[in-house]
Design an enzyme around this catalytic site. Structure first.
Site, PDB file in Angstrom:
ATOM      1  N   ARG A  87      13.247 111.056  97.163  1.00 18.54           N
ATOM      2  CA  ARG A  87      13.808 109.725  96.872  1.00 18.54           C
ATOM      3  C   ARG A  87      15.040 109.453  97.728  1.00 18.54           C
ATOM      4  O   ARG A  87      15.278 108.306  98.125  1.00 18.54           O
ATOM      5  CB  ARG A  87      14.164 109.609  95.388  1.00 18.54           C
ATOM      6  CG  ARG A  87      13.015 109.840  94.423  1.00 18.54           C
ATOM      7  CD  ARG A  87      11.807 108.942  94.736  1.00 18.54           C
ATOM      8  NE  ARG A  87      10.767 109.072  93.736  1.00 18.54           N
ATOM      9  CZ  ARG A  87       9.773 109.939  93.791  1.00 18.54           C
ATOM     10  NH1 ARG A  87       9.702 110.809  94.786  1.00 18.54           N
ATOM     11  NH2 ARG A  87       8.847 109.977  92.845  1.00 18.54           N
ATOM     12  N   CYS A 137      55.277 108.370 109.861  1.00 17.55           N
ATOM     13  CA  CYS A 137      54.751 109.207 108.770  1.00 17.55           C
ATOM     14  C   CYS A 137      54.935 110.681 109.133  1.00 17.55           C
ATOM     15  O   CYS A 137      54.574 111.106 110.235  1.00 17.55           O
ATOM     16  CB  CYS A 137      53.265 108.914 108.560  1.00 17.55           C
ATOM     17  SG  CYS A 137      52.446 110.057 107.430  1.00 17.55           S
ATOM     18  N   ASP A 173      39.278 126.419  92.177  1.00 11.23           N
ATOM     19  CA  ASP A 173      39.987 125.991  90.971  1.00 11.23           C
ATOM     20  C   ASP A 173      40.775 127.166  90.406  1.00 11.23           C
ATOM     21  O   ASP A 173      40.336 128.320  90.495  1.00 11.23           O
ATOM     22  CB  ASP A 173      39.009 125.466  89.913  1.00 11.23           C
ATOM     23  CG  ASP A 173      39.718 124.722  88.787  1.00 11.23           C
ATOM     24  OD1 ASP A 173      39.751 123.484  88.831  1.00 11.23           O
ATOM     25  OD2 ASP A 173      40.255 125.381  87.871  1.00 11.23           O
ATOM     26  N   ASN A 217      47.038 116.206  90.381  1.00  5.23           N
ATOM     27  CA  ASN A 217      48.466 116.052  90.626  1.00  5.23           C
ATOM     28  C   ASN A 217      48.708 115.777  92.105  1.00  5.23           C
ATOM     29  O   ASN A 217      47.951 116.208  92.969  1.00  5.23           O
ATOM     30  CB  ASN A 217      49.235 117.308  90.188  1.00  5.23           C
ATOM     31  CG  ASN A 217      48.887 118.502  91.039  1.00  5.23           C
ATOM     32  OD1 ASN A 217      49.503 118.758  92.069  1.00  5.23           O
ATOM     33  ND2 ASN A 217      47.864 119.272  90.619  1.00  5.23           N
ATOM     34  N   CYS A 248      50.906 107.734 104.204  1.00  2.00           N
ATOM     35  CA  CYS A 248      51.176 106.393 104.720  1.00  2.00           C
ATOM     36  C   CYS A 248      51.100 105.358 103.600  1.00  2.00           C
ATOM     37  O   CYS A 248      51.893 104.413 103.558  1.00  2.00           O
ATOM     38  CB  CYS A 248      50.170 106.030 105.808  1.00  2.00           C
ATOM     39  SG  CYS A 248      50.309 106.979 107.337  1.00  2.00           S
ATOM     40  N   CYS A 250      46.189 112.855  82.327  1.00  3.82           N
ATOM     41  CA  CYS A 250      45.121 112.873  81.323  1.00  3.82           C
ATOM     42  C   CYS A 250      45.579 113.550  80.037  1.00  3.82           C
ATOM     43  O   CYS A 250      45.075 113.260  78.952  1.00  3.82           O
ATOM     44  CB  CYS A 250      43.889 113.581  81.884  1.00  3.82           C
ATOM     45  SG  CYS A 250      43.124 112.716  83.276  1.00  3.82           S
ATOM     46  N   ARG A 309      34.752 115.271  79.231  1.00  4.29           N
ATOM     47  CA  ARG A 309      34.588 114.583  80.508  1.00  4.29           C
ATOM     48  C   ARG A 309      34.206 115.500  81.664  1.00  4.29           C
ATOM     49  O   ARG A 309      33.864 115.009  82.746  1.00  4.29           O
ATOM     50  CB  ARG A 309      35.879 113.841  80.873  1.00  4.29           C
ATOM     51  CG  ARG A 309      37.035 114.786  81.148  1.00  4.29           C
ATOM     52  CD  ARG A 309      38.397 114.134  81.043  1.00  4.29           C
ATOM     53  NE  ARG A 309      39.469 115.094  81.298  1.00  4.29           N
ATOM     54  CZ  ARG A 309      39.908 115.981  80.396  1.00  4.29           C
ATOM     55  NH1 ARG A 309      39.355 116.048  79.197  1.00  4.29           N
ATOM     56  NH2 ARG A 309      40.885 116.812  80.688  1.00  4.29           N
ATOM     57  N   VAL A 347      45.351 126.597  95.212  1.00  8.72           N
ATOM     58  CA  VAL A 347      45.487 126.207  96.612  1.00  8.72           C
ATOM     59  C   VAL A 347      46.968 126.002  96.915  1.00  8.72           C
ATOM     60  O   VAL A 347      47.635 125.186  96.279  1.00  8.72           O
ATOM     61  CB  VAL A 347      44.697 124.926  96.923  1.00  8.72           C
ATOM     62  CG1 VAL A 347      44.852 124.539  98.393  1.00  8.72           C
ATOM     63  CG2 VAL A 347      43.228 125.115  96.594  1.00  8.72           C
TER      64      VAL A 347
END
Length: 337
Positions: A7, A239, A55, A126, A169, A181, A66, A105
């Site tokens: 599809r 920047c 993570d 964040n 920017c 949240c 969620r 990270v």
């Protein structure tokens, strides 16, 4: 391949050639919470060749409203989100190469984590981490699909080095006003919409449909029925990221060794090196009220009322406080400085 992606391949802008390009692409999703789980599902089901996801957290009951890949068994196991997600995603598409990374990270590891990656998808919650991803992506020349969701509001944009301005920017200094949240809540449909915007732009980029990319920042309020689109325009010459190429988030700061997880009542301490969880279980058992461990983390309930969560990479969460001094005291008491 014909049957699984039939599809998608019948959609003319992708077709057989686009599907081949997807199978040869590599994406990295940073953050496997609400946005990240939807993004991962889209990328894996679409047949992207390599899906790496990173993570630092583990699955909790409040996530299930969620965060679509997780269930009550994941909460009971106390597994990290990356590990729980990998188990689900392997059952969805065994042809896709998955790389689950349980880590925070940081400026120290960001470039290594993005090695060999064609596109980065933002599943974070964040701006500190988003600015880091923005800076490392523009330094390495990797597109960055930004997304955010809180309350009933969402926003999304695709930043491409050499083609668009960067996140800095548009938003030079982020101040959420304390809205996360965990403080003002979020409804799940907002998450799905934001992640779908990100995923669609990712597919366009990966199959080479660059003329179809959306060159704007989309913001919307799903509850109050507001929608706004702002053209990205040109990069800001001054920047610090895409203009001066200083990449400020990639300059490690001492205070980054300890961060408050906004709205979570938790402080994360980076630690000084790897932790042997079995050794620490034995050390903490006499002092802790209760200990629960698996191969990926160890949770120790303290007599003082707080909880320590230890990870093999050296990170320690002090849960039950957002006060740095209190967190450092408990860390020193039980882990040592």
């Amino acid at each position: 391949m014909e049957e699984r992606y039939s599809r998608q391949m019948r959609f003319a802008p992708i077709g057989e050639e686009g599907q081949r390009k997807l199978s040869q692409s590599a994406v990295c999703i940073v953050g496997m919470g609400a946005l990240g789980t939807v993004l991962a599902s889209h990328m894996v089901r679409a047949g992207v060749g390599l899906v790496r996801f990173v993570d630092r957290d583990y699955v909790e009951m409040s996530n299930l409203q969620r965060q679509m890949l997780y269930d009550e068994d994941d909460v009971a196991s106390g597994y990290p989100k990356a590990v729980a997600a990998e188990k689900k995603l392997r059952r969805i598409n065994s042809d896709v190469r998955l790389e689950a990374v349980v880590a925070d990270v940081t400026a120290h590891n960001a470039e290594e984590l993005l090695e060999g990656i064609d596109l980065v998808l933002d599943g974070t919650d964040n701006f500190q981490t988003r600015y880091l991803l923005n800076d490392v992506c523009f330094k390495l020349g990797i597109p960055f699909a930004y997304g955010g969701a809180v309350s009933a509001r969402g926003m999304s944009a695709m930043f491409v080095p050499g083609s668009t301005p960067c996140l800095r920017c548009l938003i030079p200094a982020a101040d959420s006003g304390g809205e996360t949240c965990d403080t003002v809540g979020v409804i799940a449909p907002v998450v799905d919409i934001v992640a779908s915007y990100q995923a669609a732009e990712a597919l366009k980029y990966l199959v080479g449909a660059h003329e179809k990319r959306r060159r704007s920042l989309v913001t919307f309020d799903l509850w109050d029925n507001h929608y706004f689109e702002m053209k990205l325009g040109q990069p800001v010459p001054d920047c610090p990221c895409c203009g001066r190429k200083e990449y400020p988030a990639l300059n490690p700061k001492e205070q980054d060794e300890m961060i408050s997880l906004c709205g979570r009542g938790s402080v994360q301490i980076a630690g000084k090196g790897p932790l042997d969880l079995e050794r620490w279980r034995q050390r903490l058992e006499p002092a802790a009220v209760k200990i629960k461990a698996n191969p990926y983390l160890l949770r120790a309930e303290l007599p003082e009322g707080e909880r320590l969560v230890l990870f093999p990479d050296g990170r320690v969460l002090v849960q039950g406080t957002d006060d740095f001094a209190r967190a450092r005291t408990l860390y020193a008491r039980y882990i040592g400085l």
